[in-house]
Write a protein that holds these residues in place. Structure first.
Motif, PDB file in Angstrom:
ATOM      1  N   ARG A 150     -10.770  16.376  -9.290  1.00 33.78           N
ATOM      2  CA  ARG A 150      -9.091  16.527  -8.691  1.00 33.78           C
ATOM      3  C   ARG A 150      -9.157  17.636  -7.848  1.00 33.78           C
ATOM      4  N   ASN A 151      -8.154  17.632  -6.771  1.00 38.81           N
ATOM      5  CA  ASN A 151      -8.105  18.976  -5.766  1.00 38.81           C
ATOM      6  C   ASN A 151      -9.134  19.050  -5.222  1.00 38.81           C
ATOM      7  N   GLU A 152     -10.057  18.040  -4.832  1.00 37.66           N
ATOM      8  CA  GLU A 152     -11.205  18.453  -3.628  1.00 37.66           C
ATOM      9  C   GLU A 152     -10.674  18.052  -2.401  1.00 37.66           C
ATOM     10  N   LYS A 153     -10.010  16.827  -2.312  1.00 38.80           N
ATOM     11  CA  LYS A 153      -9.143  16.474  -0.856  1.00 38.80           C
ATOM     12  C   LYS A 153      -7.808  15.882  -1.239  1.00 38.80           C
ATOM     13  N   LYS A 154      -7.084  15.772  -0.047  1.00 38.22           N
ATOM     14  CA  LYS A 154      -5.813  15.099  -0.119  1.00 38.22           C
ATOM     15  C   LYS A 154      -5.822  14.407   1.193  1.00 38.22           C
ATOM     16  N   LEU A 155      -5.096  13.079   0.755  1.00 37.88           N
ATOM     17  CA  LEU A 155      -5.047  11.966   1.722  1.00 37.88           C
ATOM     18  C   LEU A 155      -3.481  11.744   2.058  1.00 37.88           C
ATOM     19  N   LYS A 156      -3.149  11.274   3.552  1.00 33.37           N
ATOM     20  CA  LYS A 156      -1.877  10.904   3.574  1.00 33.37           C
ATOM     21  C   LYS A 156      -2.047   9.235   3.655  1.00 33.37           C
ATOM     22  N   VAL A 157      -0.962   8.670   3.876  1.00 32.97           N
ATOM     23  CA  VAL A 157      -0.731   7.399   3.844  1.00 32.97           C
ATOM     24  C   VAL A 157      -1.611   6.624   5.281  1.00 32.97           C
ATOM     25  N   ASP A 158      -1.413   7.352   6.037  1.00 28.53           N
ATOM     26  CA  ASP A 158      -2.120   6.859   7.350  1.00 28.53           C
ATOM     27  C   ASP A 158      -3.727   6.896   7.359  1.00 28.53           C
ATOM     28  N   GLU A 159      -4.109   7.887   6.358  1.00 31.64           N
ATOM     29  CA  GLU A 159      -5.772   7.984   6.032  1.00 31.64           C
ATOM     30  C   GLU A 159      -6.056   6.970   5.118  1.00 31.64           C
ATOM     31  N   PHE A 160      -5.127   6.679   4.288  1.00 35.82           N
ATOM     32  CA  PHE A 160      -5.424   5.627   3.160  1.00 35.82           C
ATOM     33  C   PHE A 160      -5.220   4.107   3.552  1.00 35.82           C
ATOM     34  N   ALA A 171       0.864  -1.248  -0.111  1.00 30.71           N
ATOM     35  CA  ALA A 171       0.235   0.005  -0.055  1.00 30.71           C
ATOM     36  C   ALA A 171       0.890   1.249  -0.005  1.00 30.71           C
ATOM     37  N   ASN A 172       1.951   1.148   0.812  1.00 29.03           N
ATOM     38  CA  ASN A 172       2.851   2.229   0.736  1.00 29.03           C
ATOM     39  C   ASN A 172       3.501   2.560  -0.413  1.00 29.03           C
ATOM     40  N   PHE A 173       3.716   1.491  -1.311  1.00 30.11           N
ATOM     41  CA  PHE A 173       4.511   1.583  -2.453  1.00 30.11           C
ATOM     42  C   PHE A 173       3.339   2.138  -3.432  1.00 30.11           C
ATOM     43  N   ALA A 174       2.269   1.688  -3.499  1.00 27.20           N
ATOM     44  CA  ALA A 174       1.166   2.054  -4.657  1.00 27.20           C
ATOM     45  C   ALA A 174       1.035   3.629  -4.389  1.00 27.20           C
ATOM     46  N   PHE A 175       0.801   4.005  -3.173  1.00 22.65           N
ATOM     47  CA  PHE A 175       0.354   5.182  -2.582  1.00 22.65           C
ATOM     48  C   PHE A 175       1.493   6.270  -3.077  1.00 22.65           C
ATOM     49  N   ASP A 219       1.884   9.938  -5.296  1.00 20.25           N
ATOM     50  CA  ASP A 219       2.359  11.243  -4.583  1.00 20.25           C
ATOM     51  C   ASP A 219       3.042  12.033  -5.746  1.00 20.25           C
ATOM     52  N   PHE A 220       2.436  12.651  -6.440  1.00 25.13           N
ATOM     53  CA  PHE A 220       3.056  13.563  -7.440  1.00 25.13           C
ATOM     54  C   PHE A 220       3.887  14.734  -7.004  1.00 25.13           C
ATOM     55  N   GLU A 221       3.424  15.226  -5.779  1.00 27.70           N
ATOM     56  CA  GLU A 221       4.426  16.522  -5.453  1.00 27.70           C
ATOM     57  C   GLU A 221       5.444  15.983  -4.414  1.00 27.70           C
ATOM     58  N   GLY A 222       5.537  14.741  -4.351  1.00 31.19           N
ATOM     59  CA  GLY A 222       6.475  14.372  -3.037  1.00 31.19           C
ATOM     60  C   GLY A 222       6.156  14.856  -1.758  1.00 31.19           C
ATOM     61  N   ASN A 223       5.011  15.303  -1.463  1.00 26.36           N
ATOM     62  CA  ASN A 223       4.636  15.826   0.037  1.00 26.36           C
ATOM     63  C   ASN A 223       4.049  14.525   0.720  1.00 26.36           C
ATOM     64  N   ASN A 224       4.015  13.348   0.505  1.00 25.24           N
ATOM     65  CA  ASN A 224       3.302  12.161   1.205  1.00 25.24           C
ATOM     66  C   ASN A 224       1.847  12.474   1.166  1.00 25.24           C
ATOM     67  N   THR A 225       1.306  13.025   0.141  1.00 27.36           N
ATOM     68  CA  THR A 225      -0.097  12.986   0.110  1.00 27.36           C
ATOM     69  C   THR A 225      -0.601  12.816  -1.305  1.00 27.36           C
ATOM     70  N   VAL A 226      -1.867  12.300  -1.443  1.00 25.85           N
ATOM     71  CA  VAL A 226      -2.523  11.870  -2.811  1.00 25.85           C
ATOM     72  C   VAL A 226      -3.393  12.502  -2.869  1.00 25.85           C
ATOM     73  N   ASP A 227      -3.944  13.071  -4.272  1.00 21.96           N
ATOM     74  CA  ASP A 227      -5.269  13.508  -4.342  1.00 21.96           C
ATOM     75  C   ASP A 227      -6.167  12.370  -4.258  1.00 21.96           C
ATOM     76  N   ALA A 228      -7.532  12.583  -3.664  1.00 17.77           N
ATOM     77  CA  ALA A 228      -8.462  11.457  -3.174  1.00 17.77           C
ATOM     78  C   ALA A 228      -9.113  11.117  -4.623  1.00 17.77           C
ATOM     79  N   PHE A 229      -8.976  11.747  -5.727  1.00 11.27           N
ATOM     80  CA  PHE A 229      -9.340  11.417  -6.953  1.00 11.27           C
ATOM     81  C   PHE A 229      -8.638  10.260  -7.331  1.00 11.27           C
ATOM     82  N   TYR A 230      -7.628   9.765  -6.886  1.00  6.93           N
ATOM     83  CA  TYR A 230      -6.788   8.555  -7.433  1.00  6.93           C
ATOM     84  C   TYR A 230      -6.895   7.503  -6.465  1.00  6.93           C
ATOM     85  N   VAL A 231      -7.811   7.577  -5.484  1.00  9.48           N
ATOM     86  CA  VAL A 231      -8.027   6.649  -4.485  1.00  9.48           C
ATOM     87  C   VAL A 231      -8.424   5.089  -5.301  1.00  9.48           C
TER      88      VAL A 231
END
Length: 165
Positions: free
Chosen positions: A58-68, A13-17, A21-33
Motif C-alpha cells: 500500500r501507498n507506493e503509488k496512486k493512480l487517477k482514473v485516466d491512468e486506470f 470502470a469509473n464506478f469500480a474505481f 477512492d477511499f479519500e475522495g480525491n479521484n485517486t486509488v492506491d495501485a495496491f487495489y488495481v
C-alpha cells in the motif's frame, strides 16, 4: 488504448474505481488495481497485475482514473487465462491409468504448490465444493472437478423440482 473501451465499459470502470477512492480525491492506491479489475469481472494473475502497474504494498503509488482506463482495456483484451480444455490436458499428465482419474492428494499438491499457490484453507474449500468423494484408492474423476472450477463460484447447481403434492 482506453479508446478500445465502450461507453458502458468506461462507466463501469469509473464506478469500480470510485469504490476504491477511499479519500475522495479521484485517486486509488495501485495496491487495489487487482481488486478493481476483479470487480469488473476480469481474472488477472498477480504477475499480470504487477505488469500493468499494480503494487504489492500500500501507498507506493496512486493512480487517477485516466491512468486506470488503459490498464482496464489491456487486461480486458488479454485472454490468456486458459480454458477447460487447457486445464484438462494438464490434469491428464497425472492420469497414470488414462481412465479420467487422478489421486486427490496429487490435485491438492498441485493447488498448494504450482502457479499462483493457494493456501491450505483455500484448497480445502475448493476440494470440498468442487470434488466428488474420492474412491477407496484415493482417486477422483477430475473432469467434473474442472467443470465446477471453470464455471466459477457464482454458478449454483439447479435444484431438483419439488415433488407434486
Amino acid at each position: 488504448m482506453a479508446s478500445d473501451l465502450s461507453a458502458r465499459d468506461i462507466e463501469r470502470a469509473n464506478f469500480a474505481f470510485s469504490i476504491y477512492d477511499f479519500e475522495g480525491n479521484n485517486t486509488v492506491d495501485a495496491f487495489y488495481v487487482g481488486d478493481i479489475l476483479r470487480g469488473l469481472n476480469l481474472n488477472p494473475t498477480l504477475a499480470q497485475i504487477e505488469k500493468v502497474g499494480g503494487t504489492k504494498k500500500r501507498n507506493e503509488k496512486k493512480l487517477k482514473v485516466d491512468e486506470f482506463l488503459p490498464i482496464f482495456a489491456q487486461v480486458k483484451k488479454d485472454k490468456d487465462v486458459g480454458c477447460y480444455e487447457d486445464f484438462l490436458e494438464c490434469l491428464k499428465l497425472y492420469d497414470k491409468a488414462e481412465d479420467g482419474k487422478m489421486l486427490l492428494a496429487e490435485l491438492t499438491h498441485i493447488l498448494l504448490s504450482l502457479g499462483e499457490r493457494l493456501g491450505d484453507k483455500e484448497v480445502d474449500d475448493i476440494v470440498k465444493d468442487c470434488c466428488e468423494a474420492e474412491d477407496e484408492d484415493g482417486f477422483i474423476t477430475y473432469s467434473p472437478f474442472l467443470k465446477k472450477v471453470v464455471a466459477g463460484p457464482d454458478v449454483e447447481e439447479t435444484p431438483a423440482p419439488a415433488p407434486a403434492e
